[in-house]
Write an enzyme that holds these catalytic residues in place. Structure first.
Site, PDB file in Angstrom:
ATOM      1  N   ARG A 108       0.796  -1.238   0.000  1.00  0.00           N
ATOM      2  CA  ARG A 108       0.000   0.000   0.000  1.00  0.00           C
ATOM      3  C   ARG A 108       0.824   1.281   0.000  1.00  0.00           C
ATOM      4  NH1 ARG A 108      -2.537  -4.061   2.429  1.00  0.00           N
ATOM      5  NH2 ARG A 108      -4.712  -4.377   1.845  1.00  0.00           N
ATOM      6  N   HIS A 133      -0.854  -2.454  -4.564  1.00  0.00           N
ATOM      7  CA  HIS A 133      -0.219  -3.270  -5.605  1.00  0.00           C
ATOM      8  C   HIS A 133      -0.150  -2.585  -6.977  1.00  0.00           C
ATOM      9  CE1 HIS A 133       0.101  -6.308  -2.657  1.00  0.00           C
ATOM     10  NE2 HIS A 133      -1.067  -6.922  -2.827  1.00  0.00           N
ATOM     11  N   HIS A 207       3.095 -12.616  -6.008  1.00  0.00           N
ATOM     12  CA  HIS A 207       1.963 -12.791  -5.098  1.00  0.00           C
ATOM     13  C   HIS A 207       1.392 -14.207  -5.169  1.00  0.00           C
ATOM     14  CE1 HIS A 207      -1.374 -11.570  -2.609  1.00  0.00           C
ATOM     15  NE2 HIS A 207      -1.004 -10.303  -2.633  1.00  0.00           N
ATOM     16  N   ASP A 279      -1.723 -10.263   8.092  1.00  0.00           N
ATOM     17  CA  ASP A 279      -1.597  -9.500   6.840  1.00  0.00           C
ATOM     18  C   ASP A 279      -0.619  -8.369   7.140  1.00  0.00           C
ATOM     19  OD1 ASP A 279      -1.867  -8.389   4.367  1.00  0.00           O
ATOM     20  OD2 ASP A 279      -4.015  -7.975   4.500  1.00  0.00           O
ATOM     21  N   GLU A 343       5.207 -12.540   0.550  1.00  0.00           N
ATOM     22  CA  GLU A 343       5.597 -11.574  -0.476  1.00  0.00           C
ATOM     23  C   GLU A 343       6.866 -10.859  -0.017  1.00  0.00           C
ATOM     24  OE1 GLU A 343       1.844  -9.199  -0.986  1.00  0.00           O
ATOM     25  OE2 GLU A 343       1.128 -10.913   0.148  1.00  0.00           O
TER      26      GLU A 343
END
Ligand code: BGC
Length: 378
Positions: A108, A133, A207, A279, A343
């Protein structure tokens, strides 16, 4: 005119040549994968090594569509989520970035803004108030030029994309090349390189959604995870880092020892609630070394093991908390927490946090980064 008859000598030479050519020193296999929304035909490339591990990649979005590796009984199976044709990836409803290349800026950017040399750039906000992204049409929706760069030692694919100055609001013509190499040790190596002709920011990653028991085989809560991180970057309610580096000690974010993912995921913890699970960006303590594992995942029923090596400073550990059973892909409907992403990256929103490692790239500089996914069994 009659062709020269095949003599015993020439036949033996041809057979010798075939025998001396390693199995994996073949051209990549290329097959059609359908048409992208703009009508261009895209392909699927298969990399296969001598022990039978197979990786397929499409030049639509630089997307890894399958990774077939053996389990402890030597049965090969896919370990990533994905679709069997390009339409699944190109569908507007697909906001999950399955297997895709992420750019220009992975994760982000707060309010889609960043400032370089006194100029504030605005990129599309496609995730609440923020940019996620790379914006509405990121690298995951671009068509890449593919080239077979296999050597006698390893099958390899190179993808190239020129992202023009101003694309999605980012400055500079950015020339990006990604090389995927499948090694003999069941290791998939991804090398990213890039150059620019104006100062810009860059955060590239892949990803892939892993489920080591196979796509569609339930949640990843019984997978165990090790992350080489003493700190993580806590987030606000819109998943933008607060700027703090927080110690993982005594929190459900401590994965320094292999721990079952489901063990603490539903604990009453503010950060877990904000992420709907994990996350978060973890601050790697591997010092950019490609010989120290940044992450290790083990799946108990298949015995499959995944290790991640990277020269990047961070890794986003995401437990598929936004998957909700609506998407049907290979293996069935993709349920809540039915895969995990690791990631490798620079920290989210770095351009707005001077205390985070810099993501700037300037003309004359050569960007390079490497991530290796290594598969084995135990
Ligand atoms: C982000 C998630 C997001 C997912 C797919 C991850 O990298 O951290 O918040 O939902 O990508 O879009």
């Amino acid at each position: 005119m009659l062709e020269k008859p095949l003599t015993f000598l020439s036949l033996s030479i041809s057979l010798l040549t075939i025998a001396a050519t390693p199995q994996w020193a073949q051209k990549l296999q290329q097959r059609p994968f359908g048409k992208a929304p703009d009508g261009q035909a895209v392909s699927l490339y298969t990399l296969r090594n001598a022990s039978g591990m197979e990786v397929t990649i499409t030049n639509y979005g630089g997307t890894i569509t399958s990774v077939k590796v053996p389990d402890k009984n030597k049965n090969f199976g896919d370990v990533v989520l994905g679709f069997d044709n390009v339409d699944g990836y190109a569908a507007k409803e697909n906001t999950s970035y399955f297997g895709a290349t992420i750019g220009r800026y992975g994760n982000r950017l707060a309010h889609g803004k960043f400032t370089l040399n006194g100029h504030t750039y605005q990129v599309p906000t496609n995730d609440g108030p923020n940019s996620l992204h790379g914006g509405t049409i990121g690298f995951n929706r671009r068509i890449w030029q593919a080239k077979d760069v296999s050597t006698a030692n390893a099958p390899a694919l190179e993808l190239h994309y020129l992202s023009p100055d101003g694309e999605q609001g980012f400055p500079g013509n950015l020339n990006v090349t990604i090389r995927y190499t499948l090694g003999k040790g069941n290791d998939l190596r991804i090398d990213y390189s890039a150059t620019t002709d104006k100062d810009t920011v860059l955060n590239l990653t892949n990803h892939s959604y892993f489920n080591l028991a196979g796509p569609g085989s339930g949640t990843v809560l019984n997978h165990s995870l090790m992350l080489a991180a003493d700190q993580f970057t806590p987030v606000d309610a819109t998943l933008i880092p607060t700027g703090k580096l927080q110690s993982v000690a005594g929190t459900p974010f401590d994965f320094r020892k292999l721990t079952r993912i489901g063990e603490r995921i539903d604990q009453n913890n503010e950060q877990l609630k904000l992420g709907k699970g994990y996350d978060h960006n973890f601050v790697l303590n591997t010092g950019g070394s490609l010989s120290k594992a940044a992450a290790r995942v083990e799946e108990p029923t298949t015995g499959r093991v995944l290790e991640v090596f990277t020269d990047q400073p961070g890794i986003q550990f995401y437990t598929g908390n936004f998957l909700n059973g609506q998407t049907k892909g290979i293996g069935g409907a993709y349920q809540f927490r039915s895969a995990l992403c690791l990631e490798t990256q620079h920290f989210p929103d770095s351009p707005n946090h001077p205390n985070f490692p810099s993501t700037e790239l300037k003309p004359g500089q050569q960007f390079h980064s490497t991530t290796i996914y290594r598969f084995s069994t135990k």
